[in-house]
Structure formats: structure tokens, C-alpha cells
Design a protein around this motif. Sequence first.
Motif, PDB file in Angstrom:
ATOM      1  N   GLY A   1       0.800  -1.222   0.000  1.00 11.84           N
ATOM      2  CA  GLY A   1       0.000   0.000   0.000  1.00 11.84           C
ATOM      3  C   GLY A   1       0.827   1.264   0.000  1.00 11.84           C
ATOM      4  O   GLY A   1       0.322   2.348  -0.314  1.00 11.84           O
ATOM      5  N   LEU A   2       2.109   1.139   0.344  1.00 11.29           N
ATOM      6  CA  LEU A   2       2.981   2.308   0.327  1.00 11.29           C
ATOM      7  C   LEU A   2       3.193   2.836  -1.089  1.00 11.29           C
ATOM      8  O   LEU A   2       3.477   4.020  -1.269  1.00 11.29           O
ATOM      9  N   THR A   3       3.073   1.981  -2.109  1.00 14.79           N
ATOM     10  CA  THR A   3       3.168   2.470  -3.487  1.00 14.79           C
ATOM     11  C   THR A   3       1.975   3.365  -3.808  1.00 14.79           C
ATOM     12  O   THR A   3       2.113   4.378  -4.499  1.00 14.79           O
ATOM     13  N   VAL A   4       0.809   2.986  -3.298  1.00 12.09           N
ATOM     14  CA  VAL A   4      -0.385   3.820  -3.459  1.00 12.09           C
ATOM     15  C   VAL A   4      -0.246   5.094  -2.628  1.00 12.09           C
ATOM     16  O   VAL A   4      -0.548   6.198  -3.092  1.00 12.09           O
ATOM     17  N   PHE A   5       0.203   4.928  -1.401  1.00  9.28           N
ATOM     18  CA  PHE A   5       0.365   6.073  -0.510  1.00  9.28           C
ATOM     19  C   PHE A   5       1.329   7.100  -1.102  1.00  9.28           C
ATOM     20  O   PHE A   5       1.097   8.314  -1.025  1.00  9.28           O
TER      21      PHE A   5
ATOM     22  N   ALA B   1      -5.707   0.373   0.771  1.00  4.64           N
ATOM     23  CA  ALA B   1      -4.725   0.334  -0.326  1.00  4.64           C
ATOM     24  C   ALA B   1      -4.209  -1.085  -0.489  1.00  4.64           C
ATOM     25  O   ALA B   1      -3.008  -1.337  -0.575  1.00  4.64           O
ATOM     26  N   CYS B   2      -5.145  -2.019  -0.545  1.00  4.08           N
ATOM     27  CA  CYS B   2      -4.847  -3.446  -0.579  1.00  4.08           C
ATOM     28  C   CYS B   2      -5.945  -4.118  -1.387  1.00  4.08           C
ATOM     29  O   CYS B   2      -7.129  -3.992  -1.051  1.00  4.08           O
ATOM     30  N   ASN B   3      -5.570  -4.794  -2.452  1.00  2.67           N
ATOM     31  CA  ASN B   3      -6.566  -5.433  -3.301  1.00  2.67           C
ATOM     32  C   ASN B   3      -7.292  -6.564  -2.585  1.00  2.67           C
ATOM     33  O   ASN B   3      -8.498  -6.742  -2.737  1.00  2.67           O
ATOM     34  N   THR B   4      -6.563  -7.336  -1.784  1.00  3.53           N
ATOM     35  CA  THR B   4      -7.194  -8.453  -1.086  1.00  3.53           C
ATOM     36  C   THR B   4      -8.227  -7.956  -0.092  1.00  3.53           C
ATOM     37  O   THR B   4      -9.351  -8.471  -0.024  1.00  3.53           O
ATOM     38  N   ALA B   5      -7.884  -6.948   0.701  1.00  6.64           N
ATOM     39  CA  ALA B   5      -8.835  -6.385   1.658  1.00  6.64           C
ATOM     40  C   ALA B   5     -10.001  -5.720   0.938  1.00  6.64           C
ATOM     41  O   ALA B   5     -11.156  -5.826   1.373  1.00  6.64           O
ATOM     42  N   SER B   6      -9.719  -5.038  -0.166  1.00  9.25           N
ATOM     43  CA  SER B   6     -10.791  -4.397  -0.940  1.00  9.25           C
ATOM     44  C   SER B   6     -11.747  -5.443  -1.500  1.00  9.25           C
ATOM     45  O   SER B   6     -12.963  -5.235  -1.531  1.00  9.25           O
ATOM     46  N   ALA B   7     -11.177  -6.585  -1.932  1.00  7.84           N
ATOM     47  CA  ALA B   7     -12.002  -7.628  -2.543  1.00  7.84           C
ATOM     48  C   ALA B   7     -12.848  -8.371  -1.522  1.00  7.84           C
ATOM     49  O   ALA B   7     -14.005  -8.715  -1.791  1.00  7.84           O
ATOM     50  N   LYS B   8     -12.294  -8.608  -0.340  1.00  9.69           N
ATOM     51  CA  LYS B   8     -12.948  -9.514   0.601  1.00  9.69           C
ATOM     52  C   LYS B   8     -13.563  -8.853   1.831  1.00  9.69           C
ATOM     53  O   LYS B   8     -14.274  -9.522   2.590  1.00  9.69           O
ATOM     54  N   ALA B   9     -13.281  -7.567   2.061  1.00 14.29           N
ATOM     55  CA  ALA B   9     -13.787  -6.946   3.283  1.00 14.29           C
ATOM     56  C   ALA B   9     -14.520  -5.633   3.061  1.00 14.29           C
ATOM     57  O   ALA B   9     -15.387  -5.264   3.869  1.00 14.29           O
ATOM     58  N   LEU B  10     -14.189  -4.899   2.006  1.00  9.55           N
ATOM     59  CA  LEU B  10     -14.707  -3.542   1.839  1.00  9.55           C
ATOM     60  C   LEU B  10     -16.223  -3.476   1.825  1.00  9.55           C
ATOM     61  O   LEU B  10     -16.832  -2.688   2.558  1.00  9.55           O
TER      62      LEU B  10
ATOM     63  N   ILE C   1      -2.691  -5.377 -19.494  1.00  6.99           N
ATOM     64  CA  ILE C   1      -2.536  -6.170 -18.276  1.00  6.99           C
ATOM     65  C   ILE C   1      -2.612  -5.244 -17.073  1.00  6.99           C
ATOM     66  O   ILE C   1      -1.845  -4.281 -16.954  1.00  6.99           O
ATOM     67  N   LEU C   2      -3.548  -5.545 -16.195  1.00  5.92           N
ATOM     68  CA  LEU C   2      -3.728  -4.776 -14.962  1.00  5.92           C
ATOM     69  C   LEU C   2      -2.966  -5.460 -13.831  1.00  5.92           C
ATOM     70  O   LEU C   2      -3.156  -6.653 -13.576  1.00  5.92           O
ATOM     71  N   LEU C   3      -2.114  -4.718 -13.168  1.00  8.15           N
ATOM     72  CA  LEU C   3      -1.394  -5.229 -12.001  1.00  8.15           C
ATOM     73  C   LEU C   3      -2.272  -4.992 -10.778  1.00  8.15           C
ATOM     74  O   LEU C   3      -2.281  -3.907 -10.204  1.00  8.15           O
ATOM     75  N   ALA C   4      -3.021  -6.021 -10.370  1.00  6.81           N
ATOM     76  CA  ALA C   4      -4.038  -5.888  -9.331  1.00  6.81           C
ATOM     77  C   ALA C   4      -3.496  -6.253  -7.956  1.00  6.81           C
ATOM     78  O   ALA C   4      -4.126  -6.973  -7.182  1.00  6.81           O
ATOM     79  N   CYS C   5      -2.315  -5.765  -7.678  1.00  4.00           N
ATOM     80  CA  CYS C   5      -1.715  -5.903  -6.356  1.00  4.00           C
ATOM     81  C   CYS C   5      -0.812  -4.695  -6.170  1.00  4.00           C
ATOM     82  O   CYS C   5      -0.048  -4.342  -7.088  1.00  4.00           O
TER      83      CYS C   5
END
Length: 276
Positions: free
Chosen positions: A16-20, A73-82, A189-193
Motif C-alpha cells: 500500500g505504500l506504493t499507493v500512498f 490500499a490493498c486489493n485483497t482487503a478491498s475484494a474480501k472486506a470492503l 494487463i492490470l497489475l491488481a496488487c
Amino acid sequence: MNIGQSIGVFDSGYGGLTVFKSIVEKLPQYNYIYLGDNARAPYGDHSYETIYQYTLECVEWLFAQGCPLVILACNTASAKALRSIQQKVLPLKYPNHRVLGVIRPTAEIVGDFSTHKTIGVMGTRGTVNSLSYPMEIAKFFPEVKVLQQSCPMWVPLIENNEHLNPGADYFVKKYLEELLAQDADIDCILLACTHYPLMIPKLQALLPEGIRLLGQTDIVADSLDAYLKKHPEIAVKIAKDGMRHFYTSGDTEVFDKHASIFFGAEISSEQMHLQI
């Protein structure tokens, strides 16, 4: 320690620091708190229930630090918890707080980058298995075909700073070839991480001509900028002192060493202890 009204940015670890980094470059005036749940990372292979519980605990911790707005800022958390947090928790417990993710802003525009309307998505097992990207992209681009590829070795390579070394070539080629073998029409190609932007130099060197590589960092930063302009009632709550605080649930010395790779600058973190 409550440092006032800040934007919270959460990830299971370092990615998430790359997003931050992009958010801070886009919106440097705001106060921020970054939280990495490194003690329990990686999230990618955990169950839905575990990811939801971990994410909720961290979101509530950020709320308690004075963050009325939290970015997952995490795909896994966005996918499974948001969605569960937005629909079940916020209305009942935190009606004046907001939590946003990284999947929807990406899905809203990704179809515009594919001429053949065929997109490849590379992510963790958790993100891929959730089918979040195919479902979200279909809402905005029903004509777009989405192929997915999980890349379980990429995060460990990146977090050990081995991703650009020759030893990483096997796993980069392996997952790339497996994705492209699914459909010859893939042209984006989407980098989804959020870890994967650090792979871009190696991926670009191996990618066939005519295929576009799309990261999420600037997309999420632009989306947050638009959101704050659209919701001044949220923006007005955030202090504008340009302060940035970093927290980790893991070892601070280890976090600071690895985090600089992702954030592009030296940082000094504090340890947080979940007491939810």
C-alpha cells in the motif's frame, strides 16, 4: 496517539505504500496515517472471514486515531472486506466515517485502455479467487473480456527485494506466459496488487509489443482527489498540515527497512497494538 483528523491508508503490509506515495504526491497538503498489518501479513491466502476480521480491526484502529476516511490500499482487503464494512458496519457504528478501496476506481477506467476489449488481471490468489475484478469491470464495461492469473511468488520476491534480480525471471515469465496463453487478444494487463508496481521494469522488458501495462497507484490517487472534491463535507474534516505518520503491527526496524523500497524515501514508524 490521536494526532487529529487524518486520512488513513491501510494495507496488510508494504504494498500500500506504493499507493500512498502517489496519494501524497497528488495531495501533499493533507495529514495521513499509514498502517501496515505486517504481523499478520500476507493476507492473500487467508480465508474470507479472517481477512474481513483483520481488515475491520485495522480500520477501527484508524478510526480511533482520528481518521474519518480510510483507504484500503490493498486489493485483497478491498475484494474480501470492503463491501461488508461499507454495508454492515459503517451505517450502524460509524455513520460519519467512510472507507474506500482500490478495485472500483480501477474498474471504472480500465476498459478504456484495451483496444481489443480483452484484459488480463494479475493478482494474489485471494484477489483472483474473489472474482472482484471481473464482476466490477463488467458493471462499467460489459463488453470487456477479463482473464485472470494468480502470482503467489511475486509478493515474497518483492518483499525480499529480489524482484529485479535474475533469479526472479523464472516466476515473472511463468505467470506472464500463463496469463497470455489464455487469450491471444489480451492487449492490456492490470497489475491488481499494490506490490506489483515494483515489478514494472522487469515486466516491461519481458512483455510482447502492443500490450499495455497498467498499475493502480495514480488511478487511486486521482480517484481520491475527485472524491474529496465531490464530498467537501469529508474534505473539510481533514487537517492540512502535511503530516505523515507510519505504523506497523510488526517490528518497526524491519518495517522501516523494507518500507523505504516501496515508499521511495526513508521513514520512521511506530508500533501499534490492536486492542479492538
